[in-house]
Write a protein that holds these residues in place. Structure first.
Motif, PDB file in Angstrom:
ATOM      1  N   THR A 269     -24.347  71.156 -10.050  1.00  0.00           N
ATOM      2  CA  THR A 269     -23.239  71.074  -9.078  1.00  0.00           C
ATOM      3  C   THR A 269     -22.038  71.909  -9.539  1.00  0.00           C
ATOM      4  N   ARG A 270     -22.318  73.127  -9.981  1.00  0.00           N
ATOM      5  CA  ARG A 270     -21.284  74.086 -10.338  1.00  0.00           C
ATOM      6  C   ARG A 270     -21.303  75.242  -9.337  1.00  0.00           C
ATOM      7  N   GLY A 271     -20.132  75.739  -8.994  1.00  0.00           N
ATOM      8  CA  GLY A 271     -20.046  76.871  -8.093  1.00  0.00           C
ATOM      9  C   GLY A 271     -20.581  78.140  -8.735  1.00  0.00           C
ATOM     10  N   VAL A 272     -21.136  79.004  -7.927  1.00  0.00           N
ATOM     11  CA  VAL A 272     -21.725  80.252  -8.414  1.00  0.00           C
ATOM     12  C   VAL A 272     -21.259  81.409  -7.542  1.00  0.00           C
ATOM     13  N   THR A 273     -20.828  82.473  -8.185  1.00  0.00           N
ATOM     14  CA  THR A 273     -20.551  83.728  -7.483  1.00  0.00           C
ATOM     15  C   THR A 273     -21.666  84.700  -7.840  1.00  0.00           C
ATOM     16  N   CYS A 274     -22.232  85.363  -6.850  1.00  0.00           N
ATOM     17  CA  CYS A 274     -23.363  86.246  -7.141  1.00  0.00           C
ATOM     18  C   CYS A 274     -23.213  87.583  -6.431  1.00  0.00           C
TER      19      CYS A 274
ATOM     20  N   LYS B 168     -29.819  80.472  -8.907  1.00  0.00           N
ATOM     21  CA  LYS B 168     -28.494  80.146  -8.375  1.00  0.00           C
ATOM     22  C   LYS B 168     -28.514  78.814  -7.618  1.00  0.00           C
ATOM     23  N   LYS B 169     -29.628  78.518  -6.931  1.00  0.00           N
ATOM     24  CA  LYS B 169     -29.734  77.246  -6.228  1.00  0.00           C
ATOM     25  C   LYS B 169     -29.808  76.076  -7.205  1.00  0.00           C
TER      26      LYS B 169
END
Length: 286
Positions: A224-229, A216-217
């Motif tokens: 440089t994309r957003g991530v929901t986890c 995810k990092k």
């Protein structure tokens, strides 16, 4: 590595630009039809000049007129968009000018409908290829790319169809109605193919199942994309797994694939295409 990638981009842009000029000179102009965008405006100006001044020119001057009309748009591209995009777009327009001049205007397919379909497919693929590799065909493509970055609901093909509507109204008034109708069919096919090939316009969702916390990092910092986890658990192994959700363009799929599997070869990735995104999603060029 970057130099090799840039050289590859230049090659694809040249090929795409030649394909576009080939489609116009072989399938559209011989049937007295008109392209859209700035090229279409250049063709209208060329036709009016030839008719008014009775010019006897051995080559199509539409390519030269197109280059002149692109000058203020080049200035906008240089100031507002990346230098990479500017250089590739300049390469495309120069290639188009040469190709429009050298490729003979001769009909290949006598049937008008077949000709506009083939011309739209080849021309749209050529410009789509140019856009996919970081440049544009100039003209309204520059405006389209600029607006696509600013608005998530915008695309190059949509702007092309909108501008073409005005051009073909002029065609319908000045020439035969059939000229405008067949030119519109060509423009619609052309715009659809551009958007299909220009993969930055195709939005995809990616769901990733991994046990490596670094994934995810990497998506956050390298792409440089957003991530929901959130945390999950495998039903068979009963082990904890991170479930990651991100939205990317189709062009970024290979990058994501290599990035994730490079960190976790056992990661599981699910991709979904053709979704709509509302919110803070950034469209990008190469």
């Amino acid at each position: 590595m970057k130099d090799k990638k840039l050289l590859t981009s230049f090659v694809y842009v040249v090929v795409g630009s030649v394909l576009f000029a080939f489609a116009v000179n072989m399938f559209i102009v011989p049937l007295n039809l008109f392209n859209g965008g700035v090229v279409g405006i250049a063709q209208l100006i060329r036709t009016m000049l030839v008719e008014t001044l009775h010019l006897d020119i051995k080559f199509d001057i539409a390519g030269i007129i197109n280059s002149l009309l692109n000058l203020p748009l080049f200035l906008m591209a240089y100031k507002s968009l990346s230098k990479h995009f500017f250089l590739l777009t300049l390469t495309s327009v120069v290639t188009q000018t040469i190709a429009f001049t050298l490729i003979p205007i001769m009909p290949i397919v006598p049937d008008v409908l077949t000709s506009v379909i083939i011309g739209g497919l080849i021309g749209g693929f050529g410009i789509g290829l140019t856009l996919q590799h970081g440049g544009s065909g100039g003209g309204t493509d520059i405006l389209g790319v600029y607006m696509a970055i600013k608005s998530p609901k915008f695309s190059v093909g949509k702007l092309s169809i909108g501008v073409n509507a005005l051009i073909y109204i002029i065609c319908a008034l000045k020439f035969e109605l059939s000229t405008a109708i067949y030119s519109i069919i060509y423009a619609v096919i052309f715009g659809m193919v551009v958007d299909k090939v220009h993969t930055q316009n195709i939005v995809m969702s990616a769901m990733i199942f991994t046990r490596n916390k670094a994934v995810k990092k990497a998506i956050l910092h390298e792409m440089t994309r957003g991530v929901t986890c959130w945390e999950g658990k495998g039903a068979y192994t009963d082990t904890e797994t991170d479930i990651l959700m991100t939205v990317i363009s189709k062009y970024e799929v290979n990058h994501l694939h290599d990035l994730v599997l490079g960190l976790d070869p056992k990661a599981f990735i699910i991709l979904s295409e053709g979704m709509q995104v509302t919110g803070n999603y950034e469209r990008r060029l190469l």
